[in-house]
Design a protein around this motif. Structure first.
Motif, PDB file in Angstrom:
ATOM      1  N   GLU A  29       0.842  -1.201   0.000  1.00 25.78           N
ATOM      2  CA  GLU A  29       0.000   0.000   0.000  1.00 25.78           C
ATOM      3  C   GLU A  29       0.872   1.243   0.000  1.00 25.78           C
ATOM      4  O   GLU A  29       1.755   1.396   0.839  1.00 25.78           O
ATOM      5  CB  GLU A  29      -0.921   0.027   1.229  1.00 25.78           C
ATOM      6  CG  GLU A  29      -2.147  -0.840   1.100  1.00 25.78           C
ATOM      7  CD  GLU A  29      -3.157  -0.549   2.200  1.00 25.78           C
ATOM      8  OE1 GLU A  29      -2.857   0.286   3.068  1.00 25.78           O
ATOM      9  OE2 GLU A  29      -4.240  -1.157   2.182  1.00 25.78           O
ATOM     10  N   VAL A  30       0.619   2.143  -0.950  1.00 25.82           N
ATOM     11  CA  VAL A  30       1.335   3.418  -1.007  1.00 25.82           C
ATOM     12  C   VAL A  30       0.300   4.525  -0.827  1.00 25.82           C
ATOM     13  O   VAL A  30      -0.652   4.636  -1.613  1.00 25.82           O
ATOM     14  CB  VAL A  30       2.089   3.589  -2.339  1.00 25.82           C
ATOM     15  CG1 VAL A  30       2.751   4.957  -2.400  1.00 25.82           C
ATOM     16  CG2 VAL A  30       3.108   2.475  -2.510  1.00 25.82           C
ATOM     17  N   ARG A  31       0.487   5.331   0.203  1.00 31.59           N
ATOM     18  CA  ARG A  31      -0.457   6.395   0.511  1.00 31.59           C
ATOM     19  C   ARG A  31       0.100   7.725   0.034  1.00 31.59           C
ATOM     20  O   ARG A  31       1.226   8.099   0.405  1.00 31.59           O
ATOM     21  CB  ARG A  31      -0.744   6.455   2.013  1.00 31.59           C
ATOM     22  CG  ARG A  31      -1.416   5.193   2.541  1.00 31.59           C
ATOM     23  CD  ARG A  31      -1.494   5.185   4.053  1.00 31.59           C
ATOM     24  NE  ARG A  31      -2.111   3.964   4.546  1.00 31.59           N
ATOM     25  CZ  ARG A  31      -3.394   3.815   4.793  1.00 31.59           C
ATOM     26  NH1 ARG A  31      -4.207   4.843   4.623  1.00 31.59           N
ATOM     27  NH2 ARG A  31      -3.881   2.674   5.226  1.00 31.59           N
ATOM     28  N   THR A  32      -0.673   8.429  -0.771  1.00 32.97           N
ATOM     29  CA  THR A  32      -0.238   9.712  -1.316  1.00 32.97           C
ATOM     30  C   THR A  32      -1.230  10.793  -0.908  1.00 32.97           C
ATOM     31  O   THR A  32      -2.396  10.764  -1.329  1.00 32.97           O
ATOM     32  CB  THR A  32      -0.151   9.652  -2.853  1.00 32.97           C
ATOM     33  OG1 THR A  32       0.674   8.552  -3.233  1.00 32.97           O
ATOM     34  CG2 THR A  32       0.420  10.952  -3.406  1.00 32.97           C
ATOM     35  N   PRO A  33      -0.802  11.741  -0.062  1.00 28.71           N
ATOM     36  CA  PRO A  33      -1.717  12.823   0.322  1.00 28.71           C
ATOM     37  C   PRO A  33      -1.896  13.827  -0.815  1.00 28.71           C
ATOM     38  O   PRO A  33      -0.944  14.132  -1.547  1.00 28.71           O
ATOM     39  CB  PRO A  33      -1.011  13.464   1.521  1.00 28.71           C
ATOM     40  CG  PRO A  33       0.432  13.134   1.356  1.00 28.71           C
ATOM     41  CD  PRO A  33       0.488  11.819   0.638  1.00 28.71           C
ATOM     42  N   ARG A  34      -3.112  14.303  -0.983  1.00 28.47           N
ATOM     43  CA  ARG A  34      -3.398  15.291  -2.025  1.00 28.47           C
ATOM     44  C   ARG A  34      -4.338  16.338  -1.447  1.00 28.47           C
ATOM     45  O   ARG A  34      -5.339  16.019  -0.803  1.00 28.47           O
ATOM     46  CB  ARG A  34      -4.052  14.601  -3.224  1.00 28.47           C
ATOM     47  CG  ARG A  34      -4.423  15.538  -4.361  1.00 28.47           C
ATOM     48  CD  ARG A  34      -4.876  14.738  -5.576  1.00 28.47           C
ATOM     49  NE  ARG A  34      -5.997  13.867  -5.272  1.00 28.47           N
ATOM     50  CZ  ARG A  34      -7.272  14.268  -5.324  1.00 28.47           C
ATOM     51  NH1 ARG A  34      -7.570  15.515  -5.648  1.00 28.47           N
ATOM     52  NH2 ARG A  34      -8.255  13.425  -5.050  1.00 28.47           N
ATOM     53  N   ILE A  35      -3.988  17.596  -1.646  1.00 29.76           N
ATOM     54  CA  ILE A  35      -4.800  18.694  -1.118  1.00 29.76           C
ATOM     55  C   ILE A  35      -5.663  19.250  -2.247  1.00 29.76           C
ATOM     56  O   ILE A  35      -5.155  19.605  -3.314  1.00 29.76           O
ATOM     57  CB  ILE A  35      -3.922  19.808  -0.520  1.00 29.76           C
ATOM     58  CG1 ILE A  35      -3.184  19.284   0.712  1.00 29.76           C
ATOM     59  CG2 ILE A  35      -4.755  21.020  -0.146  1.00 29.76           C
ATOM     60  CD1 ILE A  35      -2.233  20.274   1.337  1.00 29.76           C
ATOM     61  N   THR A  36      -6.961  19.292  -2.011  1.00 29.80           N
ATOM     62  CA  THR A  36      -7.887  19.875  -2.988  1.00 29.80           C
ATOM     63  C   THR A  36      -8.446  21.172  -2.410  1.00 29.80           C
ATOM     64  O   THR A  36      -8.790  21.248  -1.235  1.00 29.80           O
ATOM     65  CB  THR A  36      -9.043  18.904  -3.283  1.00 29.80           C
ATOM     66  OG1 THR A  36      -9.785  18.659  -2.081  1.00 29.80           O
ATOM     67  CG2 THR A  36      -8.511  17.579  -3.808  1.00 29.80           C
ATOM     68  N   GLU A  37      -8.503  22.190  -3.273  1.00 29.22           N
ATOM     69  CA  GLU A  37      -9.024  23.495  -2.859  1.00 29.22           C
ATOM     70  C   GLU A  37     -10.070  23.944  -3.874  1.00 29.22           C
ATOM     71  O   GLU A  37      -9.840  23.873  -5.083  1.00 29.22           O
ATOM     72  CB  GLU A  37      -7.898  24.528  -2.776  1.00 29.22           C
ATOM     73  CG  GLU A  37      -6.857  24.205  -1.710  1.00 29.22           C
ATOM     74  CD  GLU A  37      -5.690  25.170  -1.738  1.00 29.22           C
ATOM     75  OE1 GLU A  37      -5.282  25.645  -0.680  1.00 29.22           O
ATOM     76  OE2 GLU A  37      -5.179  25.450  -2.853  1.00 29.22           O
ATOM     77  N   SER A  38     -11.191  24.374  -3.371  1.00 26.14           N
ATOM     78  CA  SER A  38     -12.239  24.890  -4.241  1.00 26.14           C
ATOM     79  C   SER A  38     -12.958  26.022  -3.520  1.00 26.14           C
ATOM     80  O   SER A  38     -12.847  26.161  -2.299  1.00 26.14           O
ATOM     81  CB  SER A  38     -13.228  23.785  -4.627  1.00 26.14           C
ATOM     82  OG  SER A  38     -13.827  23.241  -3.470  1.00 26.14           O
ATOM     83  N   VAL A  39     -13.681  26.819  -4.274  1.00 20.39           N
ATOM     84  CA  VAL A  39     -14.416  27.950  -3.692  1.00 20.39           C
ATOM     85  C   VAL A  39     -15.883  27.554  -3.571  1.00 20.39           C
ATOM     86  O   VAL A  39     -16.518  27.179  -4.552  1.00 20.39           O
ATOM     87  CB  VAL A  39     -14.261  29.212  -4.581  1.00 20.39           C
ATOM     88  CG1 VAL A  39     -15.103  30.352  -4.029  1.00 20.39           C
ATOM     89  CG2 VAL A  39     -12.789  29.617  -4.656  1.00 20.39           C
ATOM     90  N   ILE A  40     -16.392  27.604  -2.335  1.00 24.99           N
ATOM     91  CA  ILE A  40     -17.801  27.238  -2.140  1.00 24.99           C
ATOM     92  C   ILE A  40     -18.699  28.474  -2.146  1.00 24.99           C
ATOM     93  O   ILE A  40     -19.926  28.339  -2.258  1.00 24.99           O
ATOM     94  CB  ILE A  40     -18.008  26.443  -0.834  1.00 24.99           C
ATOM     95  CG1 ILE A  40     -17.603  27.277   0.389  1.00 24.99           C
ATOM     96  CG2 ILE A  40     -17.238  25.139  -0.866  1.00 24.99           C
ATOM     97  CD1 ILE A  40     -17.932  26.592   1.702  1.00 24.99           C
ATOM     98  N   ASN A  41     -18.107  29.647  -2.016  1.00 26.54           N
ATOM     99  CA  ASN A  41     -18.914  30.857  -2.030  1.00 26.54           C
ATOM    100  C   ASN A  41     -18.065  32.024  -2.503  1.00 26.54           C
ATOM    101  O   ASN A  41     -16.939  32.208  -2.046  1.00 26.54           O
ATOM    102  CB  ASN A  41     -19.485  31.136  -0.628  1.00 26.54           C
ATOM    103  CG  ASN A  41     -20.416  32.332  -0.614  1.00 26.54           C
ATOM    104  OD1 ASN A  41     -19.973  33.460  -0.454  1.00 26.54           O
ATOM    105  ND2 ASN A  41     -21.701  32.091  -0.773  1.00 26.54           N
ATOM    106  N   ASP A  42     -18.597  32.783  -3.430  1.00 32.47           N
ATOM    107  CA  ASP A  42     -17.882  33.953  -3.963  1.00 32.47           C
ATOM    108  C   ASP A  42     -18.925  35.055  -4.120  1.00 32.47           C
ATOM    109  O   ASP A  42     -19.614  35.141  -5.138  1.00 32.47           O
ATOM    110  CB  ASP A  42     -17.234  33.599  -5.306  1.00 32.47           C
ATOM    111  CG  ASP A  42     -16.508  34.789  -5.911  1.00 32.47           C
ATOM    112  OD1 ASP A  42     -15.779  35.470  -5.167  1.00 32.47           O
ATOM    113  OD2 ASP A  42     -16.697  35.039  -7.112  1.00 32.47           O
ATOM    114  N   ALA A  43     -19.060  35.877  -3.091  1.00 37.22           N
ATOM    115  CA  ALA A  43     -20.171  36.840  -3.053  1.00 37.22           C
ATOM    116  C   ALA A  43     -19.676  38.245  -2.755  1.00 37.22           C
ATOM    117  O   ALA A  43     -18.577  38.438  -2.216  1.00 37.22           O
ATOM    118  CB  ALA A  43     -21.202  36.409  -1.999  1.00 37.22           C
ATOM    119  N   ARG A  44     -20.507  39.200  -3.100  1.00 33.16           N
ATOM    120  CA  ARG A  44     -20.213  40.608  -2.829  1.00 33.16           C
ATOM    121  C   ARG A  44     -20.470  40.915  -1.358  1.00 33.16           C
ATOM    122  O   ARG A  44     -21.434  40.430  -0.767  1.00 33.16           O
ATOM    123  CB  ARG A  44     -21.076  41.498  -3.715  1.00 33.16           C
ATOM    124  CG  ARG A  44     -20.839  42.999  -3.517  1.00 33.16           C
ATOM    125  CD  ARG A  44     -21.707  43.832  -4.425  1.00 33.16           C
ATOM    126  NE  ARG A  44     -21.211  43.802  -5.803  1.00 33.16           N
ATOM    127  CZ  ARG A  44     -21.754  43.102  -6.777  1.00 33.16           C
ATOM    128  NH1 ARG A  44     -22.829  42.338  -6.541  1.00 33.16           N
ATOM    129  NH2 ARG A  44     -21.243  43.098  -7.996  1.00 33.16           N
TER     130      ARG A  44
END
Length: 627
Positions: free
Chosen positions: A395-410
């Motif tokens: 087993e090879v474990r590879t960490p991966r960071i995901t970033e997304s925008v859930i809100n983009d408001a004025r």
């Protein structure tokens, strides 16, 4: 004649009564149940909800022993864990995402026992079943965050001191710290002094330079890195405890193992996927200034050409994957949250998370919103995911960071410590995010490197084996004592039985979690407890051989044996105390049981047997003793 005082008789009677009453709850086996709790803005639990759940179970032919409203939650009780699982699935499908449905155990201890504080002992992982996680803390992530923070601080310091520089960035070579590139040797010397004076945790040294590039290498001191490593483990332990409190697990085990690992054991948890998602989750939020709005021309062009402004990051929206440019500046993060609850947005009616910031975060948010009304602000959802692949059978474990925008408001108005974060797909998603935020952000990501599930059937098998071991050990000791020491042996047997009863009563009263090592401690206690009666009986026999009268032999037997009994038990008590204070996990559980057992043995082996012996022989003229 017997000189055993009446107050001792009363004390023995009270101890026996205490043991019987407070050990009694352990006879009542708790029943598997499902607990339903309303989440934020969901309809409260009431009689109509009770009827709805009961009807749903009947419709799907799932037999429930009882469905009742208890305070702010509903409890459905079932005959076994198989029916419990089916019942939980049916209740979830009936009520939807607005309610938290969790496994539980319903106590059937009579109310009069609960009223006086009598309760059964909670069972540990090895007896009740549950999950075991071994987690690896990513210490390199802590170094990365610290060096990034120092890089920002150094930029600010150089601007404040009006020192001209070309760049301040982490070195491309891992472990080389931060590279500060200046325009002249004089600037480098001034910057070196300023950094060394301002940040005492940094080592500053001149790096390789050219005619127009003068380099400073800035490295975090080893002792500072060691402190960071230790504090990271401590913070992660605290955060994991907060997160596990959300699960409502009784007596969880959370402890450090080695330099960078954490062990978590959750007894009674029958849904390891939920526990794994909660304790291993590293999702958090970042509130950042928006460069523009999602899908605008600048964002689309940056996504198409890859030309991203140096002060910005290119992200994509969580729901429709539209590109959006977000500033690298962070206004506030999940670390600065005080509380978070899932809710519905008052304007759109969509799922949201109601957020409360601490004083530091509130001030930064107030300052930013005051100066930026009408401008965009993005909420970045950051999640670390560990991908597991089989490479050459390993087993090879590879960490991966995901970033997304859930809100983009004025920003429509000024706010500080309390506001809502919208843009979440479902109430379940909002509820899960609120739980993660409420538990706090981990100081460093953790990867679950080992996971074991102990089923309830294995736990029951352990209980049966432990129960048989206690009964077998007790029966053999009782038989040996009765055969060898006759009437005095029978008295010792009564004392041994009440030793077990009082031991269980004390452990139940103070809430000791019973584990297999605890059962071993009980068996050992029973074996050791008879030693004191052996000493007393042999002393009585010796006095009779020396010509003492039966009453004098009894009196002398107890008086002369007491010093030896005390010495032996004090040495055992010291060993048990060392196991309790210095040991962890199974060792500590064994030590606690052994320590309580030694104290109860001292009482029952000496005072209780003396009381029964005095009661039997005290007012009779004796020619000999059955010993």
């Amino acid at each position: 004649m017997s000189d055993f005082p009446r107050w001792k008789y009363a004390l023995v009677a009270l101890a026996m009564l205490f043991g019987i009453i407070y050990a009694l709850p352990n006879v009542f086996v708790p029943l598997p149940s499902v607990q339903v709790t309303a989440t934020h803005n969901a309809a409260p639990i009431d009689q109509s909800m009770q009827k709805k759940v009961a009807d749903a179970l009947v419709a799907q032919h799932i037999p429930a022993l009882d469905v009742s409203v208890q305070g702010d939650h509903l409890l459905a009780t079932f005959a076994n864990t198989d029916v419990q699982k089916s019942g939980a699935d049916a209740i979830k499908a009936t009520l939807g995402d607005g309610y938290s449905v969790a496994f539980n155990l319903k106590s059937v201890v009579p109310s009069w026992l609960r009223a006086i504080g009598a309760r059964s002992m909670p069972l540990g992982l090895d007896l009740q079943g549950g999950v075991h996680f071994l987690m690896q803390v990513d210490q390199s992530d802590v170094v990365d965050k610290q060096e990034n923070s120092y890089a920002d601080d150094i930029r600010g310091l150089l601007r404040l001191k009006n020192i001209h520089y070309e760049s301040v960035a982490r070195s491309a070579v891992k472990g080389q710290g931060i590279a500060v590139i200046l325009r002249s040797a004089n600037d480098r010397s001034t910057a070196s002094d300023a950094i060394a004076n301002e940040y005492t945790d940094l080592n500053v040294a001149n790096g390789p330079s050219t005619q127009d590039r003068f380099v400073l290498n800035v490295v975090v001191k080893p002792e500072k890195l060691l402190d960071l490593s230790r504090s990271t483990i401590t913070q992660n332990l605290s955060t994991l405890r907060n997160r596990i409190n959300v699960l409502g697990v009784s007596e969880p085990l959370i402890q450090q193992q080695g330099e960078s690992r954490i062990v978590v054991e959750l007894a009674g948890v029958q849904d390891p996927a939920e526990a794994k998602a909660l304790i291993g989750g590293t999702a958090t939020l970042q509130y950042r200034p928006g460069i523009g709005f999602a899908g605008d021309a600048a964002a689309v062009d940056a996504a198409r050409t890859g030309n991203i402004p140096p002060e910005a990051n290119l992200y994509y929206m969580h729901d429709n994957h539209a590109p959006v440019l977000v500033s690298k500046q962070i206004i506030a993060t999940g670390n600065e949250l005080v509380n978070a609850n899932s809710t519905l947005d008052t304007q759109s009616g969509t799922p949201a998370v109601s957020v409360n910031l601490n004083a530091t975060g509130a001030k930064k948010m107030l300052d930013f919103t005051t100066a930026n009304v009408g401008k965009p602000m993005a909420v970045v959802y950051v999640e670390r995911v560990t991908e597991t692949k089989l490479v050459d059978g390993k087993e090879v474990r590879t960490p991966r960071i995901t970033e997304s925008v859930i809100n983009d408001a004025r920003i429509d108005g000024v706010f500080s410590n309390q506001f809502q974060t919208t843009g979440l797909g479902t109430m379940e998603e909002a509820h899960n995010l609120a739980n993660l935020l409420k538990g706090g952000a981990l100081a460093a990501p953790v990867d679950i490197v080992e996971e074991r599930v102990i089923g309830a059937s294995l736990g029951q098998d352990n209980i049966d084996k432990g129960f048989k071991a206690v009964l077998l050990g007790l029966a053999l000791v009782l038989a040996a004592a009765a055969i060898y020491y006759k009437l005095f042996g029978l008295v010792a047997d009564i004392a041994l039985f009440f030793n077990l009863v009082i031991l269980v009563a004390v452990m139940s009263l103070i809430g000791v979690t019973l584990t297999m090592p605890g059962v071993a401690g009980i068996v050992l206690t029973l074996g050791m407890a008879i030693d004191a009666n052996v000493l007393i009986c042999e002393r009585v026999r010796e006095e009779l051989r020396n010509g003492s009268t039966p009453h004098a032999a009894i009196r002398a037997g107890y008086e002369k044996a007491w010093a030896t009994i005390l010495d032996a038990n004090v040495t055992h008590l010291i060993a048990a105390l060392a196991l309790t204070t210095m040991g962890t996990g199974a060792i500590k559980g064994f030590g606690v049981t052994l320590m309580i057992g030694i104290l109860t043995s001292l009482f029952t082996s000496v005072m209780l047997t003396h009381a029964f012996t005095a009661l039997i022989h005290g007012h009779r003229k004796l020619k000999t003793l059955s010993v």
